[in-house]
Design an enzyme around this catalytic site. Structure first.
Site, PDB file in Angstrom:
ATOM      1  N   CYS A   1      -6.162   2.482   5.523  1.00 30.43           N
ATOM      2  CA  CYS A   1      -6.858   1.237   5.826  1.00 30.43           C
ATOM      3  C   CYS A   1      -6.349   0.708   7.177  1.00 30.43           C
ATOM      4  O   CYS A   1      -5.380   1.236   7.723  1.00 30.43           O
ATOM      5  CB  CYS A   1      -6.607   0.219   4.717  1.00 30.43           C
ATOM      6  SG  CYS A   1      -4.935  -0.495   4.756  1.00 30.43           S
TER       7      CYS A   1
ATOM      8  N   HIS B   1       0.851  -1.192   0.000  1.00 29.67           N
ATOM      9  CA  HIS B   1       0.000   0.000   0.000  1.00 29.67           C
ATOM     10  C   HIS B   1       0.888   1.244   0.000  1.00 29.67           C
ATOM     11  O   HIS B   1       2.045   1.200   0.429  1.00 29.67           O
ATOM     12  CB  HIS B   1      -0.900   0.004   1.232  1.00 29.67           C
ATOM     13  CG  HIS B   1      -1.990  -1.018   1.180  1.00 29.67           C
ATOM     14  ND1 HIS B   1      -3.147  -0.888   1.908  1.00 29.67           N
ATOM     15  CD2 HIS B   1      -2.105  -2.182   0.498  1.00 29.67           C
ATOM     16  CE1 HIS B   1      -3.935  -1.925   1.670  1.00 29.67           C
ATOM     17  NE2 HIS B   1      -3.314  -2.732   0.829  1.00 29.67           N
TER      18      HIS B   1
ATOM     19  N   GLU C   1       1.040   3.935   1.838  1.00 31.86           N
ATOM     20  CA  GLU C   1       1.598   4.354   3.124  1.00 31.86           C
ATOM     21  C   GLU C   1       2.753   3.449   3.552  1.00 31.86           C
ATOM     22  O   GLU C   1       3.776   3.930   4.048  1.00 31.86           O
ATOM     23  CB  GLU C   1       0.521   4.353   4.212  1.00 31.86           C
ATOM     24  CG  GLU C   1      -0.586   5.363   3.990  1.00 31.86           C
ATOM     25  CD  GLU C   1      -1.765   4.816   3.191  1.00 31.86           C
ATOM     26  OE1 GLU C   1      -2.850   5.419   3.255  1.00 31.86           O
ATOM     27  OE2 GLU C   1      -1.606   3.799   2.478  1.00 31.86           O
TER      28      GLU C   1
ATOM     29  N   CYS D   1      -2.519  -0.100   7.142  1.00 31.96           N
ATOM     30  CA  CYS D   1      -1.688   1.102   7.092  1.00 31.96           C
ATOM     31  C   CYS D   1      -1.794   1.905   8.382  1.00 31.96           C
ATOM     32  O   CYS D   1      -0.810   2.488   8.833  1.00 31.96           O
ATOM     33  CB  CYS D   1      -2.069   1.949   5.885  1.00 31.96           C
ATOM     34  SG  CYS D   1      -1.671   1.139   4.320  1.00 31.96           S
TER      35      CYS D   1
END
Length: 181
Positions: free
Chosen positions: A108, A78, A80, A111
């Protein structure tokens, strides 16, 4: 020759730079725009979903990431997480002391956990989890799973061999040369 207004402005600007005070609205918009540009670029390159992140310290971007889940076959890739990894590498540290994270979307659950472990000073996000759900990125099922008993989760969890697993914890607890975090 400087008039009083200009002198005051220049003095305040110099003081802000000296104190590393990069907390203006323009800076926030600039860095959020960079996160969004990173998201769009990654999406246009077919690297993954429409998510981007930049990490800033002392007014400089030290980490940048966009979602690369599908291009890397890595469900943890992801924006991040990628940005945190890059920033930590650049800082030679596992923590993001005095850093600010700008992410194009509310993080999310995965993250969010990574952000808390990295310990930045603050997080700014653009779109929210409802906006993400509206285009097919809905994490609500994860939040619903957390309070469920292990055996009732959609992916069952079962604890086994706890006594053996605790050996590593005991050794860590006794280790004198460990790096705490």
């Amino acid at each position: 020759m400087c008039n009083n207004f200009n002198k005051k402005f220049l003095d305040e600007a110099a003081k802000a730079i000296q104190n590393n005070d990069y907390d203006s609205i323009d800076d926030h918009e600039y860095f959020m725009n960079e996160a969004v540009k990173t998201a769009i670029q990654g999406m246009n390159n077919n690297e993954g979903g429409p998510f981007g992140c930049v990490i800033v310290k002392d007014g400089k971007i030290i980490g940048k990431g966009n979602n690369k889940v599908t291009s890397s076959n890595d469900p943890t890739a992801h924006a991040e997480v990628i940005a945190i990894r890059e920033a930590c590498k650049n800082l030679n540290s596992f923590q993001l002391d005095d850093c600010i994270i700008y992410t194009s979307c509310e993080p999310c659950p995965m993250c969010l956990g990574a952000i808390y472990w990295a310990r930045p000073k603050k997080v700014y996000f653009g779109s929210n989890k409802k906006d993400a759900a509206n285009i097919g990125f809905d994490d609500a099922f994860i939040y619903k799973e957390l309070p469920l008993p292990y055996e009732q989760r959609s992916i069952p969890f079962e604890q086994i061999n706890r006594d053996n697993a605790l050996k590593a914890f005991k050794l860590w607890d006794e280790k004198e040369d460990k790096t705490e975090y």
